[in-house]
Design an enzyme around this catalytic site. Structure first.
Site, PDB file in Angstrom:
ATOM      1  N   GLN A  88       0.851  -1.195   0.000  1.00 43.38           N
ATOM      2  CA  GLN A  88       0.000   0.000   0.000  1.00 43.38           C
ATOM      3  C   GLN A  88       0.888   1.248   0.000  1.00 43.38           C
ATOM      4  O   GLN A  88       0.386   2.350  -0.168  1.00 43.38           O
ATOM      5  CB  GLN A  88      -0.897   0.023   1.246  1.00 43.38           C
ATOM      6  CG  GLN A  88      -1.832  -1.160   1.360  1.00 43.38           C
ATOM      7  CD  GLN A  88      -2.557  -1.168   2.697  1.00 43.38           C
ATOM      8  OE1 GLN A  88      -3.662  -0.635   2.837  1.00 43.38           O
ATOM      9  NE2 GLN A  88      -1.928  -1.763   3.698  1.00 43.38           N
ATOM     10  N   VAL A  90       3.745   4.007  -1.009  1.00 43.25           N
ATOM     11  CA  VAL A  90       4.118   4.675  -2.268  1.00 43.25           C
ATOM     12  C   VAL A  90       5.618   4.985  -2.292  1.00 43.25           C
ATOM     13  O   VAL A  90       6.114   5.580  -3.247  1.00 43.25           O
ATOM     14  CB  VAL A  90       3.275   5.966  -2.466  1.00 43.25           C
ATOM     15  CG1 VAL A  90       1.822   5.580  -2.762  1.00 43.25           C
ATOM     16  CG2 VAL A  90       3.338   6.901  -1.263  1.00 43.25           C
ATOM     17  N   ASP A  91       6.337   4.525  -1.247  1.00 44.71           N
ATOM     18  CA  ASP A  91       7.797   4.675  -1.260  1.00 44.71           C
ATOM     19  C   ASP A  91       8.396   3.507  -2.040  1.00 44.71           C
ATOM     20  O   ASP A  91       7.692   2.554  -2.381  1.00 44.71           O
ATOM     21  CB  ASP A  91       8.345   4.735   0.180  1.00 44.71           C
ATOM     22  CG  ASP A  91       8.105   3.434   0.956  1.00 44.71           C
ATOM     23  OD1 ASP A  91       7.442   3.476   2.014  1.00 44.71           O
ATOM     24  OD2 ASP A  91       8.568   2.377   0.483  1.00 44.71           O
ATOM     25  N   HIS A 106      -1.353   1.350  -4.408  1.00 42.46           N
ATOM     26  CA  HIS A 106      -1.724   2.758  -4.241  1.00 42.46           C
ATOM     27  C   HIS A 106      -0.826   3.679  -5.037  1.00 42.46           C
ATOM     28  O   HIS A 106      -0.784   4.888  -4.776  1.00 42.46           O
ATOM     29  CB  HIS A 106      -1.686   3.145  -2.754  1.00 42.46           C
ATOM     30  CG  HIS A 106      -2.793   2.505  -1.968  1.00 42.46           C
ATOM     31  ND1 HIS A 106      -2.790   2.457  -0.591  1.00 42.46           N
ATOM     32  CD2 HIS A 106      -3.909   1.862  -2.356  1.00 42.46           C
ATOM     33  CE1 HIS A 106      -3.883   1.828  -0.169  1.00 42.46           C
ATOM     34  NE2 HIS A 106      -4.569   1.444  -1.219  1.00 42.46           N
ATOM     35  N   GLY A 172       2.648  -4.295   9.066  1.00 44.89           N
ATOM     36  CA  GLY A 172       2.664  -2.844   9.244  1.00 44.89           C
ATOM     37  C   GLY A 172       1.474  -2.127   8.656  1.00 44.89           C
ATOM     38  O   GLY A 172       1.615  -1.028   8.109  1.00 44.89           O
ATOM     39  N   SER A 174      -2.778  -1.024   9.440  1.00 44.63           N
ATOM     40  CA  SER A 174      -3.790  -0.932  10.507  1.00 44.63           C
ATOM     41  C   SER A 174      -5.082  -1.639  10.133  1.00 44.63           C
ATOM     42  O   SER A 174      -6.000  -1.743  10.931  1.00 44.63           O
ATOM     43  CB  SER A 174      -4.096   0.548  10.798  1.00 44.63           C
ATOM     44  OG  SER A 174      -4.653   1.156   9.633  1.00 44.63           O
ATOM     45  N   GLU A 200       1.176  -3.319  16.843  1.00 44.52           N
ATOM     46  CA  GLU A 200       0.069  -3.562  17.787  1.00 44.52           C
ATOM     47  C   GLU A 200      -1.080  -4.209  17.027  1.00 44.52           C
ATOM     48  O   GLU A 200      -1.057  -4.236  15.791  1.00 44.52           O
ATOM     49  CB  GLU A 200      -0.378  -2.219  18.381  1.00 44.52           C
ATOM     50  CG  GLU A 200      -0.847  -1.234  17.332  1.00 44.52           C
ATOM     51  CD  GLU A 200      -0.823   0.215  17.807  1.00 44.52           C
ATOM     52  OE1 GLU A 200      -0.237   0.495  18.854  1.00 44.52           O
ATOM     53  OE2 GLU A 200      -1.388   1.054  17.084  1.00 44.52           O
TER      54      GLU A 200
HETATM   55  N1  APR Z   1       6.654  -1.829  13.019  1.00 50.98           N
HETATM   56  C1  APR Z   1       5.518  -2.500  12.699  1.00 50.98           C
HETATM   57  N2  APR Z   1       4.310  -1.905  12.619  1.00 50.98           N
HETATM   58  C2  APR Z   1       4.257  -0.580  12.875  1.00 50.98           C
HETATM   59  C3  APR Z   1       5.391   0.184  13.217  1.00 50.98           C
HETATM   60  C4  APR Z   1       6.636  -0.497  13.281  1.00 50.98           C
HETATM   61  N3  APR Z   1       7.762   0.146  13.602  1.00 50.98           N
HETATM   62  N4  APR Z   1       4.998   1.477  13.429  1.00 50.98           N
HETATM   63  C5  APR Z   1       3.667   1.509  13.209  1.00 50.98           C
HETATM   64  N5  APR Z   1       3.215   0.286  12.894  1.00 50.98           N
HETATM   65  C6  APR Z   1       1.839  -0.128  12.583  1.00 50.98           C
HETATM   66  C7  APR Z   1       0.785   0.616  13.352  1.00 50.98           C
HETATM   67  O1  APR Z   1       0.504  -0.064  14.563  1.00 50.98           O
HETATM   68  C8  APR Z   1      -0.408   0.568  12.390  1.00 50.98           C
HETATM   69  O2  APR Z   1      -1.185  -0.611  12.627  1.00 50.98           O
HETATM   70  O3  APR Z   1       1.624   0.165  11.223  1.00 50.98           O
HETATM   71  C9  APR Z   1       0.242   0.468  11.005  1.00 50.98           C
HETATM   72  C10 APR Z   1       0.150   1.746  10.206  1.00 50.98           C
HETATM   73  O4  APR Z   1      -1.211   1.971   9.954  1.00 50.98           O
HETATM   74  P1  APR Z   1      -1.620   3.213   9.021  1.00 50.98           P
HETATM   75  O5  APR Z   1      -0.911   4.423   9.479  1.00 50.98           O
HETATM   76  O6  APR Z   1      -3.139   3.213   8.972  1.00 50.98           O
HETATM   77  O7  APR Z   1      -1.020   2.877   7.594  1.00 50.98           O
HETATM   78  P2  APR Z   1      -1.607   1.858   6.520  1.00 50.98           P
HETATM   79  O8  APR Z   1      -2.314   0.705   7.177  1.00 50.98           O
HETATM   80  O9  APR Z   1      -0.514   1.526   5.574  1.00 50.98           O
HETATM   81  O10 APR Z   1      -2.696   2.759   5.741  1.00 50.98           O
HETATM   82  C11 APR Z   1      -3.315   2.187   4.611  1.00 50.98           C
HETATM   83  O11 APR Z   1      -4.408   4.301   4.163  1.00 50.98           O
HETATM   84  O12 APR Z   1      -4.307   6.567   4.058  1.00 50.98           O
HETATM   85  C12 APR Z   1      -4.269   5.427   3.308  1.00 50.98           C
HETATM   86  O13 APR Z   1      -3.255   5.221   1.232  1.00 50.98           O
HETATM   87  C13 APR Z   1      -2.966   5.302   2.586  1.00 50.98           C
HETATM   88  O14 APR Z   1      -1.771   3.293   2.029  1.00 50.98           O
HETATM   89  C14 APR Z   1      -2.384   3.996   3.096  1.00 50.98           C
HETATM   90  C15 APR Z   1      -3.610   3.270   3.606  1.00 50.98           C
END
Ligand code: APR
EC number: 2.3.1.286
Length: 233
Positions: A88, A90-91, A106, A172, A174, A200
């Site tokens: 997901q 974009v890096d 994405h 990684g 949510s 978490e």
């Molecule tokens: N190691 C493992 N997991 C981690 C770490 C870490 N160091 N730091 C944070 N996390 C977890 C958090 O607990 C969270 O569950 O990574 C998750 C990040 O969740 P989001 O910030 O919601 O990112 P993501 O799930 O990738 O979002 C999905 O939402 O906004 C859109 O397009 C955007 O691709 C993105 C999509």
């Protein structure tokens, strides 16, 4: 040999210094999605949107992959079966770590898209408002990333991989954004063993057969090590 399909989210790049979205201090606590990640926001204030992605593009270009990205690249190299990474993010940190065939559902910060003719090209580090399209000339260049309300890329390919997965891992993420958050159900329905590796519990943790909680740079290399040891028998 078993096919592994992996979905990654912003959490795998957190320890490379790139912000996540929904954690404390995350991007969606600093910006409103409707302002910077929707076609309507781009139409309303293209300068804000270009700036939002220019800052992220410059930061991502300077970021280094971490031990979790490197562990997945190693898994792709050493696992006797197919390993597909769907991200997901974009890096380009999976690619910088040596992974191949990464599916960016994405889009990518490094990509530019013409809003008029659909032409794609490599984005300049800082994209201007009205960036000219090298193909049709329209002043309609935009980041080649999928905004809310737009269709994610490569979904047919992704569903085919999920239907063939023997192991599905989410790392990684949510589990709050669909369709990615439902991939675990698709994979489980196809008989895959499902694993979540996250700092978490996520919104969809209950759907996974196995969970490893902790920072990606710790739990992902450990998981890869365990898989490869098992493959060696
Ligand atoms: N190691 C493992 N997991 C981690 C770490 C870490 N160091 N730091 C944070 N996390 C977890 C958090 O607990 C969270 O569950 O990574 C998750 C990040 O969740 P989001 O910030 O919601 O990112 P993501 O799930 O990738 O979002 C999905 O939402 O906004 C859109 O397009 C955007 O691709 C993105 C999509």
């Amino acid at each position: 040999m078993e096919k592994i399909v992996i979905l990654t989210g912003a959490g795998i790049s957190a320890e490379s210094g790139l912000g996540t979205f929904r954690d404390a201090g995350g991007l969606w606590t600093q910006y409103r999605i409707e302002d910077v990640a929707t076609p309507e926001g781009f139409a309303r204030n293209p300068a804000l949107v270009q700036e939002f992605y220019n800052v992220r593009r410059v930061k991502a270009a300077q970021a280094e992959p971490n031990a979790a990205h490197r562990a997945l690249a190693r898994l792709q190299r050493d696992w006797p079966g197919e390993v597909v990474i769907v991200t997901q993010n974009v890096d380009a940190l999976h690619e910088k770590a040596g992974a191949s065939g990464v599916i960016h559902m994405h889009g990518e910060l490094a990509g530019a898209l013409c809003a008029v003719c659909g032409h794609r090209w490599r984005a300049p580090e800082e994209m201007a408002v009205g960036e000219p399209c090298p193909s049709c000339g329209a002043a309609a260049g935009r980041p080649d990333v999928v905004w809310f309300g737009e269709m994610p890329y490569h979904m047919d390919r992704i569903y085919r991989h999920l239907a063939e997965a023997d192991i599905f891992a989410a790392i990684g993420t949510s589990g709050q954004v669909y369709p990615a958050a439902a991939f675990v159900h698709e994979a489980a329905a196809a008989g895959a063993h499902t694993v979540e590796l996250n700092l978490e519990p996520s919104e969809v943790s209950a759907a996974f057969a196995e969970r490893f909680l902790g920072p990606a740079t710790q739990v992902v290399p450990d998981w890869v090590e365990m898989l490869l040891a098992r493959a060696e028998g």
